[in-house]
Scaffold this motif. Structure first.
Motif, PDB file in Angstrom:
ATOM      1  N   LEU A  59      22.288  -0.964  -9.283  1.00 31.99           N
ATOM      2  CA  LEU A  59      22.166  -2.261  -9.346  1.00 31.99           C
ATOM      3  C   LEU A  59      22.342  -3.066 -10.615  1.00 31.99           C
ATOM      4  O   LEU A  59      21.769  -3.062 -11.537  1.00 31.99           O
ATOM      5  N   TYR A  60      23.992  -3.685 -10.688  1.00 34.18           N
ATOM      6  CA  TYR A  60      24.070  -3.903 -12.094  1.00 34.18           C
ATOM      7  C   TYR A  60      24.513  -5.386 -12.004  1.00 34.18           C
ATOM      8  O   TYR A  60      25.114  -5.968 -11.065  1.00 34.18           O
ATOM      9  N   VAL A  61      23.507  -6.230 -12.418  1.00 33.01           N
ATOM     10  CA  VAL A  61      23.417  -8.003 -12.506  1.00 33.01           C
ATOM     11  C   VAL A  61      23.987  -8.251 -13.514  1.00 33.01           C
ATOM     12  O   VAL A  61      23.199  -8.542 -15.035  1.00 33.01           O
ATOM     13  N   ASP A  62      24.799  -9.538 -14.011  1.00 29.69           N
ATOM     14  CA  ASP A  62      25.674 -10.627 -15.223  1.00 29.69           C
ATOM     15  C   ASP A  62      25.337 -11.695 -14.429  1.00 29.69           C
ATOM     16  O   ASP A  62      25.728 -12.489 -13.501  1.00 29.69           O
ATOM     17  N   GLU A  63      24.101 -12.109 -15.300  1.00 28.32           N
ATOM     18  CA  GLU A  63      24.107 -13.651 -15.270  1.00 28.32           C
ATOM     19  C   GLU A  63      24.773 -14.513 -16.179  1.00 28.32           C
ATOM     20  O   GLU A  63      24.303 -14.921 -17.295  1.00 28.32           O
ATOM     21  N   SER A  64      26.171 -14.573 -15.752  1.00 28.72           N
ATOM     22  CA  SER A  64      26.984 -15.612 -16.445  1.00 28.72           C
ATOM     23  C   SER A  64      27.168 -15.260 -17.764  1.00 28.72           C
ATOM     24  O   SER A  64      27.094 -15.853 -19.247  1.00 28.72           O
ATOM     25  N   GLY A  65      27.048 -13.786 -18.048  1.00 25.57           N
ATOM     26  CA  GLY A  65      27.479 -12.657 -19.584  1.00 25.57           C
ATOM     27  C   GLY A  65      26.288 -12.756 -20.985  1.00 25.57           C
ATOM     28  O   GLY A  65      26.167 -12.920 -21.857  1.00 25.57           O
ATOM     29  N   SER A  66      25.167 -14.443 -20.151  1.00 29.81           N
ATOM     30  CA  SER A  66      24.047 -14.541 -21.263  1.00 29.81           C
ATOM     31  C   SER A  66      22.988 -13.495 -21.299  1.00 29.81           C
ATOM     32  O   SER A  66      22.402 -12.870 -22.092  1.00 29.81           O
ATOM     33  N   CYS A  67      22.807 -12.929 -20.128  1.00 30.45           N
ATOM     34  CA  CYS A  67      22.038 -11.498 -19.516  1.00 30.45           C
ATOM     35  C   CYS A  67      22.418 -10.811 -18.558  1.00 30.45           C
ATOM     36  O   CYS A  67      22.679 -10.795 -17.737  1.00 30.45           O
ATOM     37  N   LEU A  68      22.121  -9.515 -18.863  1.00 33.85           N
ATOM     38  CA  LEU A  68      22.136  -8.417 -17.751  1.00 33.85           C
ATOM     39  C   LEU A  68      21.100  -8.081 -17.621  1.00 33.85           C
ATOM     40  O   LEU A  68      19.932  -8.060 -17.848  1.00 33.85           O
ATOM     41  N   TYR A  69      21.533  -7.176 -15.912  1.00 33.80           N
ATOM     42  CA  TYR A  69      20.139  -6.440 -15.278  1.00 33.80           C
ATOM     43  C   TYR A  69      20.724  -5.161 -14.687  1.00 33.80           C
ATOM     44  O   TYR A  69      21.644  -5.459 -14.376  1.00 33.80           O
ATOM     45  N   ASP A  70      19.704  -4.741 -14.823  1.00 32.15           N
ATOM     46  CA  ASP A  70      20.051  -2.961 -14.679  1.00 32.15           C
ATOM     47  C   ASP A  70      18.081  -2.500 -13.693  1.00 32.15           C
ATOM     48  O   ASP A  70      17.607  -1.950 -14.363  1.00 32.15           O
ATOM     49  N   PHE A  71      19.271  -2.685 -12.576  1.00 27.43           N
ATOM     50  CA  PHE A  71      18.226  -2.282 -11.597  1.00 27.43           C
ATOM     51  C   PHE A  71      18.126  -0.374 -11.209  1.00 27.43           C
ATOM     52  O   PHE A  71      18.761  -0.264 -10.589  1.00 27.43           O
ATOM     53  N   GLU A  72      17.309   0.241 -11.418  1.00 26.50           N
ATOM     54  CA  GLU A  72      16.961   1.661 -11.078  1.00 26.50           C
ATOM     55  C   GLU A  72      15.660   1.612  -9.476  1.00 26.50           C
ATOM     56  O   GLU A  72      15.011   2.447 -10.622  1.00 26.50           O
ATOM     57  N   PRO A  73      15.955   1.529  -8.635  1.00 27.56           N
ATOM     58  CA  PRO A  73      14.946   2.425  -7.649  1.00 27.56           C
ATOM     59  C   PRO A  73      14.840   3.779  -8.045  1.00 27.56           C
ATOM     60  O   PRO A  73      15.813   4.342  -7.525  1.00 27.56           O
ATOM     61  N   ASP A  74      14.117   4.436  -8.262  1.00 28.53           N
ATOM     62  CA  ASP A  74      14.205   5.876  -8.552  1.00 28.53           C
ATOM     63  C   ASP A  74      12.507   6.674  -7.724  1.00 28.53           C
ATOM     64  O   ASP A  74      11.810   6.526  -8.220  1.00 28.53           O
ATOM     65  N   LYS A  75      13.360   7.805  -6.989  1.00 33.61           N
ATOM     66  CA  LYS A  75      12.019   8.767  -6.330  1.00 33.61           C
ATOM     67  C   LYS A  75      11.961  10.190  -7.309  1.00 33.61           C
ATOM     68  O   LYS A  75      11.127  10.840  -7.015  1.00 33.61           O
ATOM     69  N   TYR A  76      12.885  10.245  -8.184  1.00 35.36           N
ATOM     70  CA  TYR A  76      12.909  12.199  -7.924  1.00 35.36           C
ATOM     71  C   TYR A  76      12.550  11.978  -9.719  1.00 35.36           C
ATOM     72  O   TYR A  76      12.169  12.896 -10.366  1.00 35.36           O
ATOM     73  N   THR A  77      13.525  11.612 -10.177  1.00 36.51           N
ATOM     74  CA  THR A  77      13.512  11.764 -11.342  1.00 36.51           C
ATOM     75  C   THR A  77      12.117  12.181 -12.494  1.00 36.51           C
ATOM     76  O   THR A  77      11.015  11.658 -12.343  1.00 36.51           O
TER      77      THR A  77
END
Length: 336
Positions: free
Chosen positions: A69-87
């Motif tokens: 999940l990649y979220v762009d807050e109006s170009g001022s802040c980015l969020y990369d969400f990585e739910p991960d059960k395996y790595t």
């Protein structure tokens, strides 16, 4: 390891399929705001969301990434969400470094100053303790080693969230993590989580979601079989680790037994790469065949495409789109 199919009703938001459906649905933006508020302690208004966003490497021989999940807050802040059960937790720091580097390299246009670079939050949600300290949240920021009290603000924050941690964290965060791991009514203990649970329940009851889940299960089985046969050694985000480790081990063993010493590494890489291309093409054709007669032009375009990152994106398109005409238009768009 034998794959055991779970019913759609049994899935939790830590499962890739249900998480994708939740962020892609009609309340996807609301769900993303809830995640940002509980995890980053920030209220955001205007955002754009990109579920399972693919970013290619610098060329076809370089490793690409897929952000859950990649979220762009109006170009001022980015969020990369990585739910991960395996790595493997040993891989997480360098995985985080690579994700951020590849994303940063695409954020500035030629001639732009560095102060235009947006802030970035990389958030891993983990069911295993990444550092063994039983903390709910591990916050990573760059600092000056010799002067730890001096601020070094590069706009980058990494969070490693341990869903079973007992130290630190706040009430809102721990309640959210509990619900992500076990998305049941009894864990919806706040008004926001009750609303989230109603949303998740509606998703699970939709017929079209059940069909997509069935298709994704069949594709995962096929991919696991191909991974074991071809020895896919480099791992990939699309398969989400299903059968990949077994494929790696088998591929290495067969290479040692059958390959000649001279040129073995080069031949292995070429064979694995072609095997992955062939597998992706077969999977795309399998899904398309269920939607009607495949136009000759589309068949030719798919057969000629040898870029694995492009083929992975095309597979997502054919899974998410039901009309062949729309699929054909999107495939053309993806290669512009």
């Amino acid at each position: 390891m034998k794959m055991v199919k779970r019913e759609l009703e049994e899935l939790n938001l830590m499962d890739d399929f249900l998480f994708f459906e939740a962020v892609s649905g009609e309340k996807g933006e609301w769900f993303c705001r809830l995640l940002i508020k509980a995890i980053c302690q920030r209220d955001v208004r205007y955002i754009q969301i990109y579920p399972q966003n693919m970013i290619q490497g610098n060329d076809t021989l370089r490793h690409g990434i897929r952000m859950d999940l990649y979220v762009d807050e109006s170009g001022s802040c980015l969020y990369d969400f990585e739910p991960d059960k395996y790595t493997d937790k040993k891989l997480l720091p360098k995985r985080n470094r690579y994700y951020r580097a590849l994303l940063d390299g695409r954020l500035l246009e030629a001639g732009e100053e560095y102060d235009k670079l947006p802030d970035m939050w990389t958030i891993f949600i983990l069911t295993k303790d990444p550092f063994g300290k039983d903390r709910v949240c591990y916050t990573i920021k760059n600092k000056i080693i010799e002067e730890p009290d001096t601020q070094y603000e590069d706009g980058a924050v990494s969070l490693f969230l341990y869903t079973k941690g007992t130290m630190g964290g706040n009430k809102q965060l721990t309640q959210l993590l509990n619900y992500l791991v076990e998305s049941k009514e009894e864990n919806a203990v706040s008004e926001e989580l009750k609303e989230l649970h109603r949303y998740v329940t509606r998703i699970k009851r939709r017929k079209e979601v059940g069909v997509r889940y069935m298709k994704s299960w069949e594709l995962e089985k096929m991919w696991r079989k191909e991974a074991r046969e071809e020895g896919l050694a480099e791992g990939r985000e699309l398969g989400k680790r299903i059968g990949i480790e077994e494929g790696r081990k088998m591929g290495f063993e067969e290479g040692r037994q059958e390959g000649r010493e001279e040129g073995r590494e080069e031949g292995r890489k070429e064979g694995i790469g072609q095997g992955r291309v062939d597998t992706l093409q077969e999977m795309i054709f399998l899904v398309l065949a269920q939607k009607g007669k495949i136009p000759d032009e589309m068949i030719k375009r798919i057969q000629q495409q040898k870029d694995m990152d492009v083929l992975e994106r095309w597979l997502h398109v054919v899974l998410e789109t039901d009309v062949l005409g729309e699929i054909q238009e999107k495939l053309c768009d993806k290669v512009q």
